[in-house]
Design a protein around this motif. Structure first.
Motif, PDB file in Angstrom:
ATOM      1  N   ALA A 168       0.816  -1.346  -0.109  1.00  0.00           N
ATOM      2  CA  ALA A 168       0.053   0.005   0.035  1.00  0.00           C
ATOM      3  C   ALA A 168       0.992   1.230  -0.005  1.00  0.00           C
ATOM      4  CB  ALA A 168      -1.056  -0.053   1.161  1.00  0.00           C
ATOM      5  N   ALA A 169       1.960   1.256   0.698  1.00  0.00           N
ATOM      6  CA  ALA A 169       2.930   2.398   0.607  1.00  0.00           C
ATOM      7  C   ALA A 169       3.592   2.551  -0.688  1.00  0.00           C
ATOM      8  CB  ALA A 169       4.125   2.025   1.513  1.00  0.00           C
ATOM      9  N   ALA A 170       3.763   1.677  -1.420  1.00  0.00           N
ATOM     10  CA  ALA A 170       4.293   1.865  -2.648  1.00  0.00           C
ATOM     11  C   ALA A 170       3.181   2.097  -3.639  1.00  0.00           C
ATOM     12  CB  ALA A 170       4.727   0.484  -3.384  1.00  0.00           C
ATOM     13  N   ARG A 171       1.937   1.773  -3.423  1.00  0.00           N
ATOM     14  CA  ARG A 171       0.856   2.313  -4.213  1.00  0.00           C
ATOM     15  C   ARG A 171       0.393   3.806  -4.119  1.00  0.00           C
ATOM     16  NH1 ARG A 171      -3.809  -1.642  -3.207  1.00  0.00           N
ATOM     17  NH2 ARG A 171      -2.853  -2.765  -4.888  1.00  0.00           N
ATOM     18  N   THR A 172       0.571   4.075  -2.890  1.00  0.00           N
ATOM     19  CA  THR A 172       0.159   5.560  -2.352  1.00  0.00           C
ATOM     20  C   THR A 172       1.334   6.505  -2.566  1.00  0.00           C
ATOM     21  OG1 THR A 172       0.509   4.998  -0.229  1.00  0.00           O
ATOM     22  CG2 THR A 172      -1.699   4.674  -1.060  1.00  0.00           C
ATOM     23  N   GLY A 173       2.598   5.973  -2.538  1.00  0.00           N
ATOM     24  CA  GLY A 173       3.703   6.980  -2.292  1.00  0.00           C
ATOM     25  C   GLY A 173       3.981   7.296  -0.956  1.00  0.00           C
ATOM     26  N   LEU A 174       3.455   6.963   0.170  1.00  0.00           N
ATOM     27  CA  LEU A 174       3.368   7.105   1.640  1.00  0.00           C
ATOM     28  C   LEU A 174       4.384   6.062   2.204  1.00  0.00           C
ATOM     29  CD1 LEU A 174      -0.230   7.851   2.418  1.00  0.00           C
ATOM     30  CD2 LEU A 174       1.597   9.520   2.191  1.00  0.00           C
ATOM     31  N   LEU A 175       4.644   6.322   3.428  1.00  0.00           N
ATOM     32  CA  LEU A 175       5.802   5.510   4.100  1.00  0.00           C
ATOM     33  C   LEU A 175       4.894   3.991   4.759  1.00  0.00           C
ATOM     34  CD1 LEU A 175       8.127   7.909   5.986  1.00  0.00           C
ATOM     35  CD2 LEU A 175       8.309   6.962   3.878  1.00  0.00           C
ATOM     36  N   GLU A 176       5.600   3.055   4.590  1.00  0.00           N
ATOM     37  CA  GLU A 176       5.116   1.793   5.377  1.00  0.00           C
ATOM     38  C   GLU A 176       4.898   2.239   6.884  1.00  0.00           C
ATOM     39  OE1 GLU A 176       6.283  -2.883   6.007  1.00  0.00           O
ATOM     40  OE2 GLU A 176       7.547  -1.431   4.455  1.00  0.00           O
ATOM     41  N   GLY A 177       3.803   1.527   7.247  1.00  0.00           N
ATOM     42  CA  GLY A 177       3.684   2.047   8.680  1.00  0.00           C
ATOM     43  C   GLY A 177       2.826   3.159   9.068  1.00  0.00           C
ATOM     44  N   THR A 178       2.568   4.096   7.979  1.00  0.00           N
ATOM     45  CA  THR A 178       1.870   5.196   8.246  1.00  0.00           C
ATOM     46  C   THR A 178       0.330   4.778   8.813  1.00  0.00           C
ATOM     47  OG1 THR A 178       2.704   6.430   6.483  1.00  0.00           O
ATOM     48  CG2 THR A 178       0.634   7.344   7.363  1.00  0.00           C
ATOM     49  N   PRO A 179      -0.154   5.292  10.064  1.00  0.00           N
ATOM     50  CA  PRO A 179      -1.558   4.985  10.628  1.00  0.00           C
ATOM     51  C   PRO A 179      -2.520   5.197   9.651  1.00  0.00           C
ATOM     52  CG  PRO A 179      -0.176   6.376  12.168  1.00  0.00           C
ATOM     53  CD  PRO A 179       0.739   6.347  10.804  1.00  0.00           C
ATOM     54  N   VAL A 180      -3.348   4.187   9.577  1.00  0.00           N
ATOM     55  CA  VAL A 180      -4.476   4.251   8.825  1.00  0.00           C
ATOM     56  C   VAL A 180      -5.803   4.315   9.651  1.00  0.00           C
ATOM     57  CG1 VAL A 180      -5.999   2.874   7.061  1.00  0.00           C
ATOM     58  CG2 VAL A 180      -3.587   2.731   6.972  1.00  0.00           C
ATOM     59  N   ALA A 181      -6.798   5.273   9.427  1.00  0.00           N
ATOM     60  CA  ALA A 181      -8.057   5.444  10.458  1.00  0.00           C
ATOM     61  C   ALA A 181      -8.951   4.447   9.925  1.00  0.00           C
ATOM     62  CB  ALA A 181      -8.668   6.737  10.232  1.00  0.00           C
ATOM     63  N   VAL A 182      -9.832   4.004  10.918  1.00  0.00           N
ATOM     64  CA  VAL A 182     -11.012   3.022  10.779  1.00  0.00           C
ATOM     65  C   VAL A 182     -11.752   3.510   9.602  1.00  0.00           C
ATOM     66  CG1 VAL A 182     -13.145   2.025  11.426  1.00  0.00           C
ATOM     67  CG2 VAL A 182     -10.785   1.966  12.918  1.00  0.00           C
ATOM     68  N   GLY A 183     -12.454   2.521   8.415  1.00  0.00           N
ATOM     69  CA  GLY A 183     -13.165   3.063   7.492  1.00  0.00           C
ATOM     70  C   GLY A 183     -14.674   4.066   8.086  1.00  0.00           C
ATOM     71  N   ASN A 184     -15.120   4.838   7.072  1.00  0.00           N
ATOM     72  CA  ASN A 184     -16.259   5.451   7.561  1.00  0.00           C
ATOM     73  C   ASN A 184     -17.041   5.996   6.421  1.00  0.00           C
ATOM     74  OD1 ASN A 184     -17.763   7.260   9.033  1.00  0.00           O
ATOM     75  ND2 ASN A 184     -15.870   8.066  10.141  1.00  0.00           N
ATOM     76  N   ILE A 185     -18.438   6.217   6.682  1.00  0.00           N
ATOM     77  CA  ILE A 185     -19.218   6.546   5.908  1.00  0.00           C
ATOM     78  C   ILE A 185     -19.027   8.159   5.193  1.00  0.00           C
ATOM     79  CG2 ILE A 185     -21.789   6.793   5.132  1.00  0.00           C
ATOM     80  CD1 ILE A 185     -22.318   4.817   7.568  1.00  0.00           C
ATOM     81  N   ASP A 186     -19.283   8.338   3.866  1.00  0.00           N
ATOM     82  CA  ASP A 186     -18.933   9.628   3.450  1.00  0.00           C
ATOM     83  C   ASP A 186     -19.815  10.848   4.193  1.00  0.00           C
ATOM     84  OD1 ASP A 186     -21.271   8.971   2.416  1.00  0.00           O
ATOM     85  OD2 ASP A 186     -20.656   9.415   0.310  1.00  0.00           O
ATOM     86  N   ALA A 187     -21.043  10.515   4.348  1.00  0.00           N
ATOM     87  CA  ALA A 187     -21.765  11.596   5.010  1.00  0.00           C
ATOM     88  C   ALA A 187     -21.527  11.582   6.606  1.00  0.00           C
ATOM     89  CB  ALA A 187     -23.089  11.227   4.833  1.00  0.00           C
ATOM     90  N   HIS A 188     -20.952  10.610   7.214  1.00  0.00           N
ATOM     91  CA  HIS A 188     -20.911  10.938   8.487  1.00  0.00           C
ATOM     92  C   HIS A 188     -19.594  11.310   8.887  1.00  0.00           C
ATOM     93  CE1 HIS A 188     -24.028   7.617   9.540  1.00  0.00           C
ATOM     94  NE2 HIS A 188     -24.284   8.074   8.146  1.00  0.00           N
ATOM     95  N   VAL A 189     -18.421  11.076   8.052  1.00  0.00           N
ATOM     96  CA  VAL A 189     -17.265  11.713   8.238  1.00  0.00           C
ATOM     97  C   VAL A 189     -17.262  13.101   8.162  1.00  0.00           C
ATOM     98  CG1 VAL A 189     -16.243  11.532   6.085  1.00  0.00           C
ATOM     99  CG2 VAL A 189     -14.761  11.057   7.985  1.00  0.00           C
ATOM    100  N   THR A 190     -17.992  13.761   7.368  1.00  0.00           N
ATOM    101  CA  THR A 190     -18.188  15.087   7.180  1.00  0.00           C
ATOM    102  C   THR A 190     -18.698  16.041   8.116  1.00  0.00           C
ATOM    103  OG1 THR A 190     -18.728  14.506   4.762  1.00  0.00           O
ATOM    104  CG2 THR A 190     -19.242  16.798   5.421  1.00  0.00           C
TER     105      THR A 190
END
Length: 555
Positions: free
Chosen positions: A250-272
């Motif tokens: 995923a780090a290679a795919r996104t260009g971010l560093l391995e181990g970067t914290p990932v938040a729990v998934g959410n609903i678009d309306a609710h996260v807003t």
């Protein structure tokens, strides 16, 4: 810095945000190559049944490959500066996957099976299954039914899964996990399955710490008895929690560093809600885009007729989160522009340097309220609230040979505002007061639409001060997952923003809209509450024509 990624109906967008004050530093969008799959599967010619709405999982992955690195580049931010990433998704968008998270449509032998593909929220072909679920739940007196306004939507997990079982038992049997896309994308990022409390509560009928009973599931269909146990059951995570860290892939795919914290998934309306600073009780947020979701926290536990659902911690931990919605808003406006506006209007828009939407809005705004002599019902994609019936369809009443395109456009805008007013009045009548209303989403760019809503609702509108409210909301949750802010309320206070000015109602138009709303309500109840069954009969005729095909005389 944090990154928020919003997976919408037609595209995904990433935004890079400062963790301390919410400043947006850069963004990028990837338009889904396959869009919404409604007619036939990619590289196939067989027609899909009406009301089908599927998507391609590679479009989701491409958002990570394209939009995230481009947003980083636009923001001139180095990967080492990013402390977390958060995501949100349209919901209920559900996917059949294998035990390792592989979408079933990408498993050999299942590519040409429609039910093996992700079902977008807008997939309404499971209405017969929803009707069956509702009838059985009412007959058995299931205690959870009232928390969904008395009816489970065809958009939700149970109805869609039951449709798969009925229409393609082999796909159902091969499905190891039935998962919301918002949880699946987190799986792609951190390498293991997680489930969030919001989608479980709103879309999966998870209430008071349990799913509907095995007996209820078996009563629907004996083959469905272990649906939740086999395909849904998993520990639930609270919103803002850390799901894990980015895998090397995923780090290679996104260009971010391995181990970067990932938040729990959410609903678009609710996260807003966090981006719009509407996390306190009584602060309703309407996220207006292709559809509209109305979400609000409350300390009150009540059953609101026709709402989409409620969940403890469904918007922010510790409070009851309510959700209602309209299945078509921007989609309706877009449909009208794409199919019913004559070439002369398109040519005028180009000459004036406007979009067709802006041209129609400008023309429509010039007329007094009611001058078009029209009232519309905003059910072109069914009714999510308060009727919860996707067998309904749109209506425009009052057309004459003198009716102009801008007048129909205005009637459609007004209809969606009337739909929101119907929802707010249902909440108020149920003892869940709406103290203020904030608007987020793409419609914040259209002053005409906002003014119509203020006048119809007769209340000032607060406006989220970002065009990327969902992505910013995900970024805010990422700061909590990374430990930068202690909770979502604190993060929202620091990073959320609304415009200083409100959109206020015009007293001269309010009373006129009251009269139009009374006509809307009369039509709403006549066609939606049993006065006439004509819309459902038309839907049945359409479905029958699809199944039987043309007669020999018609060929």
């Amino acid at each position: 810095m944090v990154i928020g990624v919003d997976f919408g109906t037609l595209s995904g967008r990433a935004v890079v945000v400062r963790a301390d004050n919410g400043a947006e530093l850069g963004s990028a969008e990837y338009v889904y190559q396959h869009g919404v799959i409604t007619d036939h599967l990619p590289d196939r010619t067989e027609s899909l049944e009406p009301e089908t709405a599927l998507q391609h999982p590679e479009d989701y992955r491409e958002v990570l490959r394209s939009a995230v690195p481009q947003a980083l580049s636009a923001a001139e931010v180095e990967p080492k500066q990013v402390i977390g990433i958060g995501t949100d998704f349209t919901s209920c968008t559900v996917m059949p996957v294998t035990t390792d998270g592989t979408p079933l449509c990408q498993v050999n032998g299942f590519q040409d099976r429609p039910h093996a593909w992700p079902k977008l929220w807008r997939h309404h072909a499971a209405q017969p299954e929803a009707d069956e679920i509702n009838a059985l739940a009412a007959e058995r007196g299931e205690s959870w039914l009232g928390r969904y306004g008395g009816r489970i939507s065809s958009e939700w997990q149970f109805a869609k899964a039951l449709q798969v079982l009925r229409d393609d038992p082999d796909v159902y049997q091969r499905t190891d996990r039935w998962i919301e896309a918002t949880d699946w994308i987190v799986w792609q990022l951190c390498g293991h399955e997680t489930r969030n409390v919001a989608t479980a509560g709103y879309k999966g009928i998870y209430q008071d710490g349990k799913w509907p009973s095995k007996e209820f599931q078996a009563a629907l269909d004996p083959r469905f008895a272990s649906f939740t146990e086999e395909k849904l059951e998993h520990p639930l995570s609270q919103l803002g929690e850390r799901a894990g860290g980015l895998t090397a892939e995923a780090a290679a795919r996104t260009g971010l560093l391995e181990g970067t914290p990932v938040a729990v998934g959410n609903i678009d309306a609710h996260v807003t809600a966090a981006a719009a600073q509407t996390t306190a009780p009584g602060q309703m947020l309407a996220i207006m885009g292709t559809s509209t979701c109305h979400v609000m926290n409350s300390e009150v536990l009540a059953e609101v007729p026709g709402m989409c659902g409620m969940a403890l911690g469904g918007i922010t931990p510790g409070m009851w989160g309510y959700e209602a919605g309209q299945s078509g808003v921007g989609d309706i406006f877009g449909w009208f522009v794409d199919t019913h506006v004559p070439p002369a209007y398109h040519e005028e828009a180009v000459a004036r340097g406007l979009s067709v939407h802006d041209l129609l809005s400008a023309k429509a705004a010039e007329a007094p309220v009611g001058a078009h002599g029209l009232v519309a019902l905003d059910w072109h994609s069914g009714n999510r609230s308060v009727l919860v019936d996707h067998s309904l369809s749109g209506i425009v009443v009052g057309l004459t040979l003198a009716t102009r395109p801008e007048e129909v456009y205005r009637a459609l805008v007004e209809a969606t505002a009337f739909g929101t007013r119907t929802i707010i009045e249902a909440f108020t009548a149920a003892g869940v007061p709406v103290d203020e209303l904030t608007i987020g989403g793409g419609m914040v760019r259209n002053p005409f639409v906002l003014q119509v809503y203020a006048d119809v609702l007769n209340r000032p509108l607060r406006i989220a001060d970002t065009e990327h409210s969902c992505a910013v909301g995900s970024a805010i949750h990422a700061t909590v997952a990374a430990g930068f802010h202690p909770d979502i309320h604190a993060a929202s206070a620091s990073m959320g923003r609304t415009r200083a000015e409100t959109v206020d109602p015009d007293a001269r138009r309010v009373s006129a809209y009251d009269e139009l709303f009374s006509v809307y309500t009369e039509l709403h109840d006549h066609f939606g509450r049993g006065g006439s069954n004509s819309l459902r009969r038309l839907r049945s005729l359409r479905q029958a024509a699809f199944v039987t095909g043309p007669t020999s005389e018609e060929k």
